[in-house]
Write an enzyme that holds these catalytic residues in place. Structure first.
Site, mmCIF file in Angstrom:
data_model
loop_
_atom_site.group_PDB
_atom_site.id
_atom_site.type_symbol
_atom_site.label_atom_id
_atom_site.label_comp_id
_atom_site.label_asym_id
_atom_site.label_seq_id
_atom_site.Cartn_x
_atom_site.Cartn_y
_atom_site.Cartn_z
ATOM 1 N N PRO A 71 0.815 -1.215 0.000
ATOM 2 C CA PRO A 71 0.000 0.000 0.000
ATOM 3 C C PRO A 71 0.851 1.268 0.000
ATOM 4 O O PRO A 71 0.358 2.346 -0.331
ATOM 5 C CB PRO A 71 -0.838 -0.110 1.280
ATOM 6 N N GLU A 106 1.695 -7.533 8.098
ATOM 7 C CA GLU A 106 2.057 -6.114 7.980
ATOM 8 C C GLU A 106 3.115 -5.884 6.902
ATOM 9 O O GLU A 106 3.618 -4.765 6.757
ATOM 10 C CB GLU A 106 2.552 -5.576 9.326
ATOM 11 N N ARG A 166 -2.371 -8.393 -21.261
ATOM 12 C CA ARG A 166 -3.139 -7.975 -22.424
ATOM 13 C C ARG A 166 -2.328 -7.086 -23.368
ATOM 14 O O ARG A 166 -2.748 -6.856 -24.505
ATOM 15 C CB ARG A 166 -4.451 -7.293 -22.018
ATOM 16 N N ASP A 190 -6.452 0.887 -31.832
ATOM 17 C CA ASP A 190 -6.432 1.727 -33.033
ATOM 18 C C ASP A 190 -6.639 3.184 -32.647
ATOM 19 O O ASP A 190 -7.427 3.490 -31.759
ATOM 20 C CB ASP A 190 -7.549 1.312 -34.004
HETATM 21 C C1 JFT Z 1 -1.855 -4.592 1.366
HETATM 22 C C2 JFT Z 1 -2.378 -3.338 -0.649
HETATM 23 C C3 JFT Z 1 -2.280 -2.740 -1.892
HETATM 24 C C4 JFT Z 1 -1.401 -2.919 -2.957
HETATM 25 C C5 JFT Z 1 0.384 -5.780 0.160
HETATM 26 C C6 JFT Z 1 0.702 -6.721 2.547
HETATM 27 C C7 JFT Z 1 -0.039 -6.586 3.678
HETATM 28 C C8 JFT Z 1 -2.077 -5.411 4.354
HETATM 29 C C9 JFT Z 1 -1.741 -4.031 4.871
HETATM 30 C C10 JFT Z 1 -2.674 -3.032 4.793
HETATM 31 C C11 JFT Z 1 -2.338 -1.766 5.257
HETATM 32 C C12 JFT Z 1 -1.079 -1.564 5.819
HETATM 33 C C13 JFT Z 1 -0.523 -3.760 5.424
HETATM 34 C C14 JFT Z 1 -1.045 -5.422 2.079
HETATM 35 C C15 JFT Z 1 -1.539 -4.341 0.036
HETATM 36 C C16 JFT Z 1 -3.315 -1.815 -1.954
HETATM 37 C C17 JFT Z 1 -0.440 -4.938 -0.559
HETATM 38 C C18 JFT Z 1 0.089 -6.004 1.490
HETATM 39 N N1 JFT Z 1 -1.084 -5.803 3.397
HETATM 40 N N2 JFT Z 1 -0.193 -2.544 5.874
HETATM 41 N N3 JFT Z 1 -3.429 -2.761 -0.038
HETATM 42 N N4 JFT Z 1 -3.977 -1.857 -0.841
HETATM 43 N N5 JFT Z 1 -3.637 -0.980 -2.960
HETATM 44 N N6 JFT Z 1 -0.736 -3.049 -3.866
HETATM 45 CL CL1 JFT Z 1 2.163 -7.547 2.450
#
Ligand code: JFT
Length: 269
Positions: free
Chosen positions: A88, A115, A157, A172
């Site tokens: 994130p 996390e 894609r 196109d």
């Molecule tokens: C959330 C993620 C993305 C992307 C990887 C991992 C653990 C949970 C989390 C949530 C908030 C803070 C950890 C992930 C994402 C997105 C990707 C992980 N968490 N810390 N959440 N939202 N757009 N890409 Cl590893």
């Protein structure tokens, strides 16, 4: 293109067996390999997480299984992959990045849970390889697997020969989808009347110039309503006389710098 995915939820990646990506694999255009991270966890319970240094909630993914997994995957191929780490706190995943990644021969995705991954893993591989920490958008998921599905579809894609002819026509320069900075307008198909609802007359007129103008007007309506930031950001040189007429009807006009902004109250649907 070769794609590797290392995850504690290999079954989450099952959608890579179907539709566009599944067909590209079956045709040999994509070599996708999904690996279970726990194969590189060596204790009795295949532990991949531990408590965070410094305290705080949740768990952090241990570095050793990731290190062994990535070493093994990297050694199994020729040259060096780009490593894509969904997080994130990463850089936004955009169409531009999808295009860039689609030009690489080999990508390794590391969707994680909890996390996140011990920071030293990203540092270790970042010293030797091209490591991209990316986020698919400003909302909070529980892990990186869904982002990998999104990114792989966006990238696959774009590979030569992956989209069928009908679909690739969207690239196109005449197709509405090519209007890079505008959303697309509505689309219709048979039957000509459904539940008392018809088709806009212009689409049945056979007048290609009028149809193209109507579609562009509809694209402006939608963009103003759903993504006004795209109009504000657009180079005003991209707007011709008729574009400016339509924008004016929608309550938009050029400011002192020439860029467009709202100059009148929003127009109703
Ligand atoms: C959330 C993620 C993305 C992307 C990887 C991992 C653990 C949970 C989390 C949530 C908030 C803070 C950890 C992930 C994402 C997105 C990707 C992980 N968490 N810390 N959440 N939202 N757009 N890409 Cl590893």
């Amino acid at each position: 293109m070769r794609l590797d995915v290392v995850t504690i939820f290999p079954e989450y990646l099952e959608p890579l067996n179907v539709s566009l990506v599944g067909k590209a694999r079956a045709r040999g255009q994509l070599d996708v390999r999904v690996h279970d991270l726990r194969a590189w966890a060596h204790d009795k319970h295949n532990t991949v997480d531990d408590t965070p240094y410094g305290g705080g909630p949740g768990m952090v993914m241990k570095p050793e299984p990731w290190g062994e997994a990535l070493d093994s995957v990297i050694e199994s191929g020729e040259g060096q992959p780009v490593i894509v780490v969904p997080t994130p706190s990463g850089r936004p995943f955009t169409q531009e990045l999808a295009v860039e990644l689609s030009e690489k021969p080999w990508l390794v995705f590391t969707p994680a849970r909890y996390e996140g991954i011990d920071r030293r893993v990203i540092e270790e591989y970042g010293d030797r390889l091209d490591v991209r920490e990316v986020s698919i958008g400003d909302y909070v998921l529980a892990g990186g697997e869904a982002p990998v599905l999104v990114m792989v579809e966006a990238i696959a894609r774009l590979l030569p020969g992956v989209l069928g002819n009908a679909e690739s026509h969207r690239d196109d320069s005449f197709a509405p989808g090519a209007m890079a900075d505008l959303l697309e307008g509505p689309v219709y198909t048979k039957p000509p009347e459904w539940r008392g609802r018809g088709i806009p007359d212009v689409l049945l007129s056979g007048h290609h110039g009028k149809i193209a103008r109507w579609r562009r007007d509809e694209a402006f309506r939608r963009t103003v309503r759903n993504r006004p930031d795209l109009i504000e950001r657009a180079d005003p040189a991209a707007f011709d006389k008729k574009d400016r007429e339509m924008l004016s009807i929608l309550g938009w006009g050029p400011g002192p710098d020439g860029r467009f902004g709202r100059v009148a109250p929003d127009v109703e649907e």
